[in-house]
Design an enzyme around this catalytic site. Sequence first.
Site, PDB file in Angstrom:
ATOM      1  N   ARG A 168       0.870  -1.127   0.038  1.00  0.00           N
ATOM      2  CA  ARG A 168      -0.086   0.046  -0.162  1.00  0.00           C
ATOM      3  C   ARG A 168       0.651   1.434  -0.007  1.00  0.00           C
ATOM      4  O   ARG A 168       0.351   2.063   0.574  1.00  0.00           O
ATOM      5  CB  ARG A 168      -0.932   0.058   1.133  1.00  0.00           C
ATOM      6  N   SER A 214     -10.774  -1.028   3.110  1.00  0.00           N
ATOM      7  CA  SER A 214     -10.178  -1.198   4.287  1.00  0.00           C
ATOM      8  C   SER A 214      -9.756   0.086   4.958  1.00  0.00           C
ATOM      9  O   SER A 214      -8.937   0.842   4.282  1.00  0.00           O
ATOM     10  CB  SER A 214      -8.748  -1.978   3.823  1.00  0.00           C
ATOM     11  N   GLU A 236      -5.058   3.627   6.074  1.00  0.00           N
ATOM     12  CA  GLU A 236      -4.803   3.242   4.551  1.00  0.00           C
ATOM     13  C   GLU A 236      -5.664   4.252   3.749  1.00  0.00           C
ATOM     14  O   GLU A 236      -5.058   4.556   2.744  1.00  0.00           O
ATOM     15  CB  GLU A 236      -5.531   1.886   4.420  1.00  0.00           C
TER      16      GLU A 236
HETATM   17  N1  EPU Z   1     -10.652 -11.026  10.250  1.00  0.00           N
HETATM   18  C1  EPU Z   1     -11.069 -10.457  11.664  1.00  0.00           C
HETATM   19  N2  EPU Z   1     -12.154  -9.877  11.999  1.00  0.00           N
HETATM   20  C2  EPU Z   1     -13.057  -9.439  10.789  1.00  0.00           C
HETATM   21  C3  EPU Z   1     -12.503  -9.779   9.571  1.00  0.00           C
HETATM   22  C4  EPU Z   1     -11.055 -10.324   9.505  1.00  0.00           C
HETATM   23  O1  EPU Z   1     -10.482 -11.199  12.833  1.00  0.00           O
HETATM   24  O2  EPU Z   1     -13.806  -8.866  11.259  1.00  0.00           O
HETATM   25  C5  EPU Z   1      -9.288 -11.575  10.434  1.00  0.00           C
HETATM   26  C6  EPU Z   1      -9.339 -12.904   9.853  1.00  0.00           C
HETATM   27  O3  EPU Z   1      -8.291 -13.594  10.646  1.00  0.00           O
HETATM   28  C7  EPU Z   1      -9.080 -12.932   8.648  1.00  0.00           C
HETATM   29  C8  EPU Z   1      -8.220 -11.886   8.253  1.00  0.00           C
HETATM   30  O4  EPU Z   1      -8.571 -11.012   9.328  1.00  0.00           O
HETATM   31  O5  EPU Z   1      -8.350 -14.319   8.098  1.00  0.00           O
HETATM   32  C9  EPU Z   1      -7.834 -11.198   7.065  1.00  0.00           C
HETATM   33  O6  EPU Z   1      -9.024 -10.721   6.540  1.00  0.00           O
HETATM   34  P1  EPU Z   1      -9.324 -10.447   5.000  1.00  0.00           P
HETATM   35  O7  EPU Z   1      -9.030 -11.833   4.308  1.00  0.00           O
HETATM   36  O8  EPU Z   1     -10.815 -10.061   4.808  1.00  0.00           O
HETATM   37  O9  EPU Z   1      -8.197  -9.448   4.490  1.00  0.00           O
HETATM   38  P2  EPU Z   1      -7.815  -8.040   4.902  1.00  0.00           P
HETATM   39  O10 EPU Z   1      -6.431  -8.277   5.520  1.00  0.00           O
HETATM   40  O11 EPU Z   1      -8.989  -7.659   5.894  1.00  0.00           O
HETATM   41  C10 EPU Z   1      -6.774  -7.363   2.685  1.00  0.00           C
HETATM   42  C11 EPU Z   1      -6.853  -6.088   2.093  1.00  0.00           C
HETATM   43  C12 EPU Z   1      -8.132  -5.933   1.160  1.00  0.00           C
HETATM   44  C13 EPU Z   1      -8.010  -7.286   0.184  1.00  0.00           C
HETATM   45  C14 EPU Z   1      -8.231  -8.317   0.965  1.00  0.00           C
HETATM   46  C15 EPU Z   1      -8.222  -9.625   0.121  1.00  0.00           C
HETATM   47  C16 EPU Z   1      -5.304  -4.507   3.424  1.00  0.00           C
HETATM   48  C17 EPU Z   1      -5.450  -3.245   4.097  1.00  0.00           C
HETATM   49  N3  EPU Z   1      -6.650  -4.968   2.969  1.00  0.00           N
HETATM   50  O12 EPU Z   1      -7.717  -7.261   3.522  1.00  0.00           O
HETATM   51  O13 EPU Z   1      -8.096  -4.655   0.240  1.00  0.00           O
HETATM   52  O14 EPU Z   1      -9.311  -7.027  -0.706  1.00  0.00           O
HETATM   53  O15 EPU Z   1      -6.977  -8.374   2.201  1.00  0.00           O
HETATM   54  O16 EPU Z   1      -6.791  -9.934  -0.433  1.00  0.00           O
HETATM   55  O17 EPU Z   1      -4.457  -5.032   2.937  1.00  0.00           O
HETATM   56  C18 EPU Z   1      -8.433  -2.598   0.404  1.00  0.00           C
HETATM   57  O18 EPU Z   1      -7.388  -2.233   0.738  1.00  0.00           O
HETATM   58  O19 EPU Z   1      -9.362  -1.530   0.410  1.00  0.00           O
HETATM   59  C19 EPU Z   1      -8.839  -3.901   0.493  1.00  0.00           C
HETATM   60  C20 EPU Z   1     -10.224  -4.268   0.654  1.00  0.00           C
END
Ligand code: EPU
Length: 335
Positions: free
Chosen positions: A158, A224, A320
């Site tokens: 990012r 995010s 972000e």
């Molecule tokens: N999780 C929780 N609680 C929640 C949601 C998630 O504990 O309410 C934990 C879970 O352990 C889950 C982990 O967080 O396995 C990761 O969650 P998720 O796979 O939804 O991905 P993220 O890390 O929240 C990132 C990117 C997203 C991208 C997804 C999928 C960032 C800041 N965000 O989200 O990008 O779509 O991975 O690859 O890196 C964006 O940047 O706007 C965005 C949506």
Amino acid sequence: MISLAPLHSFALNYQAADILTFDSVEDLREVAKHLDIFNKPHIILGSGTNTIFSSDYNGCVIKLESHGLSTHQDDEYFYLTVEAGYEWHQLVKWTLANGIFGLENLALIPGTVGAAPIQNIGAYGIEFSDICDYVEYLDKHSLEIVRLNCDELHLGYRDSIFKQQLMNKTVICKVGLKLKKQWQPITSYSGLSGLNNANQIFDAVVALRQSKLPNHIKMPNAGSFFKNPVIDKVKAKSLRLVHHELPLYAVTAKQFKIPAAWLIEQCGLKGRTIGDIAIYQHHALILTNTKSGTGAQLLDLVELIRNSVLKHFDIRLEPEVKIIGQSGELDMDTL
Ligand code: EPU
């Protein structure tokens, strides 16, 4: 005054002093030559899905809405040249419809092509940096068009040169992408395993995102809200001693990424609201404007989240999204 609510996906009801919209970088350059717009308060906006206006803005919103798209190819690659105003998701759909694969994992990412390099958009195992050839920008000072190749953009998690040395100095006008003809599916993410057809991956990514992330048309949000923090091995080990369930994803041999959503949820904040601003009940990394939220409510909720995560985990969450105040971007660390 111009209403900002329709110009950003978080839809806070504020106003800007003025707006200028351009169909081409040449038009923008001409106006910049004669009206000196870059030396007065201004902000460059794409489709406003990663920018939040937290108050009225005393400047001019500038939008470059050029939509050109062309391709050429050699034996190994398809090369795409896309102008900044093209919507990213429309580009992904266009490539698939034309038999060009490699963007399917990045389906349904909101925003314009011009915004993609700034924060090196990424999802489901692919980042912009994996498919970038070059970026062209208008230098606000010299009014020259400059091209930087992918390795000159300092693309990181990012992050890019546009958030560092070139911050506020450019208007991105064109992006060059390079997609291998020998397509390989990227299905490391659990919801995609076993798929080996680009259209199926596209459908699966769309379904995954729709199941987790609220549609900003129906529920205003900016994706995010925080970056996933990266910590070193020593810190990861000591946190795991206390929090056995702590999810860790290796970034390098010595660094790990922790989902910010997990940290926020562990602080008991999922679903928490201040006024009309809420932490989304189905994903703790998303903040939403549930009705007629205000910038003050948003900043209070952000402070609550950051203080709680700092207290529980000794980790400082970095936004972000870009938050804009009366005279420009807010520095979250000095609020
Ligand atoms: N999780 C929780 N609680 C929640 C949601 C998630 O504990 O309410 C934990 C879970 O352990 C889950 C982990 O967080 O396995 C990761 O969650 P998720 O796979 O939804 O991905 P993220 O890390 O929240 C990132 C990117 C997203 C991208 C997804 C999928 C960032 C800041 N965000 O989200 O990008 O779509 O991975 O690859 O890196 C964006 O940047 O706007 C965005 C949506």
